[in-house]
Structures are given as structure tokens and as C-alpha cells.
Motif scaffolding. Structure first.
Motif, PDB file in Angstrom:
ATOM      1  N   LEU A 212     -77.578 -33.348 -37.866  1.00  0.00           N
ATOM      2  CA  LEU A 212     -77.329 -32.712 -39.157  1.00  0.00           C
ATOM      3  C   LEU A 212     -76.447 -33.596 -40.020  1.00  0.00           C
ATOM      4  O   LEU A 212     -75.691 -34.431 -39.523  1.00  0.00           O
TER       5      LEU A 212
ATOM      6  N   GLN B 274     -79.201 -23.546 -36.096  1.00  0.00           N
ATOM      7  CA  GLN B 274     -80.463 -24.049 -36.651  1.00  0.00           C
ATOM      8  C   GLN B 274     -81.659 -23.267 -36.117  1.00  0.00           C
ATOM      9  O   GLN B 274     -82.607 -23.005 -36.845  1.00  0.00           O
TER      10      GLN B 274
ATOM     11  N   LEU C 198     -74.273 -25.677 -33.139  1.00  0.00           N
ATOM     12  CA  LEU C 198     -75.058 -26.053 -34.321  1.00  0.00           C
ATOM     13  C   LEU C 198     -76.550 -25.921 -34.055  1.00  0.00           C
ATOM     14  O   LEU C 198     -77.308 -25.488 -34.929  1.00  0.00           O
ATOM     15  N   ALA C 199     -76.989 -26.260 -32.857  1.00  0.00           N
ATOM     16  CA  ALA C 199     -78.408 -26.106 -32.511  1.00  0.00           C
ATOM     17  C   ALA C 199     -78.796 -24.626 -32.508  1.00  0.00           C
ATOM     18  O   ALA C 199     -79.888 -24.261 -32.967  1.00  0.00           O
ATOM     19  N   ARG C 200     -77.902 -23.780 -32.031  1.00  0.00           N
ATOM     20  CA  ARG C 200     -78.154 -22.337 -32.034  1.00  0.00           C
ATOM     21  C   ARG C 200     -78.277 -21.812 -33.459  1.00  0.00           C
ATOM     22  O   ARG C 200     -79.151 -20.998 -33.764  1.00  0.00           O
TER      23      ARG C 200
ATOM     24  N   ARG D  11     -74.841 -36.276 -32.914  1.00  0.00           N
ATOM     25  CA  ARG D  11     -75.406 -35.563 -31.760  1.00  0.00           C
ATOM     26  C   ARG D  11     -76.292 -34.396 -32.160  1.00  0.00           C
ATOM     27  O   ARG D  11     -77.237 -34.061 -31.454  1.00  0.00           O
ATOM     28  N   SER D  12     -75.983 -33.755 -33.276  1.00  0.00           N
ATOM     29  CA  SER D  12     -76.757 -32.586 -33.692  1.00  0.00           C
ATOM     30  C   SER D  12     -77.898 -32.939 -34.638  1.00  0.00           C
ATOM     31  O   SER D  12     -78.800 -32.123 -34.837  1.00  0.00           O
TER      32      SER D  12
ATOM     33  N   ILE E 249     -72.429 -29.695 -41.954  1.00  0.00           N
ATOM     34  CA  ILE E 249     -71.495 -29.256 -40.907  1.00  0.00           C
ATOM     35  C   ILE E 249     -70.190 -28.785 -41.539  1.00  0.00           C
ATOM     36  O   ILE E 249     -69.623 -27.774 -41.119  1.00  0.00           O
TER      37      ILE E 249
ATOM     38  N   PRO F  95     -72.099 -29.291 -30.840  1.00  0.00           N
ATOM     39  CA  PRO F  95     -73.523 -29.565 -31.076  1.00  0.00           C
ATOM     40  C   PRO F  95     -74.441 -28.449 -30.570  1.00  0.00           C
ATOM     41  O   PRO F  95     -75.453 -28.143 -31.203  1.00  0.00           O
ATOM     42  N   ALA F  96     -74.089 -27.797 -29.469  1.00  0.00           N
ATOM     43  CA  ALA F  96     -74.893 -26.679 -28.967  1.00  0.00           C
ATOM     44  C   ALA F  96     -74.816 -25.486 -29.915  1.00  0.00           C
ATOM     45  O   ALA F  96     -75.819 -24.799 -30.149  1.00  0.00           O
TER      46      ALA F  96
ATOM     47  N   THR G 113     -68.598 -28.482 -27.304  1.00  0.00           N
ATOM     48  CA  THR G 113     -69.711 -27.532 -27.381  1.00  0.00           C
ATOM     49  C   THR G 113     -70.263 -27.360 -28.795  1.00  0.00           C
ATOM     50  O   THR G 113     -71.236 -26.629 -28.980  1.00  0.00           O
TER      51      THR G 113
ATOM     52  N   VAL H 244     -70.300 -35.389 -34.061  1.00  0.00           N
ATOM     53  CA  VAL H 244     -71.039 -34.121 -34.016  1.00  0.00           C
ATOM     54  C   VAL H 244     -72.303 -34.220 -34.860  1.00  0.00           C
ATOM     55  O   VAL H 244     -73.373 -33.753 -34.453  1.00  0.00           O
TER      56      VAL H 244
END
Length: 135
Positions: free
Chosen positions: A54, A92, A88-90, A51-52, A59, A85-86, A83, A48
Motif C-alpha cells: 500500500l 483491504q 492492513l491486509a484484513r 510489506r503490505s 497507511i 501488515p496483516a 502485525t 509496512v
């Protein structure tokens, strides 16, 4: 790997998600029973993080704050849904775009999820041509 008990064969037992399982004469072409044929893929903390983009410690902090859902495997390591990584992107995007602290981000995420559920419920109610409920 199904949720039926051994004694429920041939009888309407509890299926996946508490739905009854239809067997024998009740089974029709429109009736489907879904089984988990393969295990759901889980991501490790390092996967994770990779992929993210971070740091794993950040995390872990998000997991502690309840912003990201994670479980522990048999060895005690954190594992995540695909889901994550998505999510975490949200987080950020909210942090950088709105300059919110992490406690506020949790509240915003909850509100956005609730709005999505309400919009889906409204879409499922019917067409717009119907008489509004307030008249």
C-alpha cells in the motif's frame, strides 16, 4: 529492563503486567518471571508500506481513522507493530470483498475482535458436556 523498582529486590514487588514477583523461598520450579530481554521489533512506515503493498499516504490515513495502531518514535516518525501488515491486509479484504467504507470497516473490525474474545472466553469455560447456564 525489568519492571521491578530497585527497592523491591527480595520482596514481593510489582512485576511485569502488575503481577507480583516472587523471590527467595517463594520461587519454585513452576514459578516463572518473564522479562523483556530484547526490545520488541517495530516497523517503519516505509517497511509496512513495502510489506503490505500500500502507499504510505493510505497507511497514514488508516492511522488517522484509527484502523491501524501506530506510535511515534523519538524523531516523530510513525512506527508499527510487526502485525500491522496483516491488519492492513484484513482491511483491504473487507474493503474489496464487502464494499464497505472505512468507517464501516472500523466497526466491523471492532465486532470481529469482540467475537474472537467471546469465543475464547467460551472455550475457556469448560467442556460442552456441562449443563448449559440457562437450564
Amino acid at each position: 529492563m525489568n519492571d521491578r523498582s530497585a527497592g523491591a529486590a527480595g520482596m514481593g514487588g510489582a512485576g511485569v503486567g502488575g503481577r507480583p514477583v516472587r523471590t527467595g523461598a517463594e520461587v519454585t520450579a513452576s514459578t516463572t518471571v518473564r522479562y523483556a530481554l530484547v526490545p520488541v521489533p517495530r516497523l517503519s512506515l516505509h517497511a509496512v508500506a513495502r510489506r503490505s503493498g500500500l502507499h504510505p499516504d493510505l497507511i497514514r490515513r488508516f492511522v488517522t481513522l484509527g484502523l491501524v495502531d501506530a506510535e511515534r518514535d523519538a524523531a516523530g516518525h510513525l512506527v508499527f507493530d510487526p502485525t500491522a501488515p496483516a491488519v492492513l491486509a484484513r482491511i483491504q479484504r473487507l474493503r474489496s470483498g464487502l464494499c464497505l467504507n472505512y468507517a464501516s470497516i472500523g466497526l466491523v473490525l471492532d465486532l470481529l475482535d469482540r467475537i474472537s474474545l467471546l469465543e475464547a472466553a467460551l472455550r475457556g469455560r469448560g467442556t460442552r458436556g456441562e449443563t448449559p447456564p440457562w437450564t
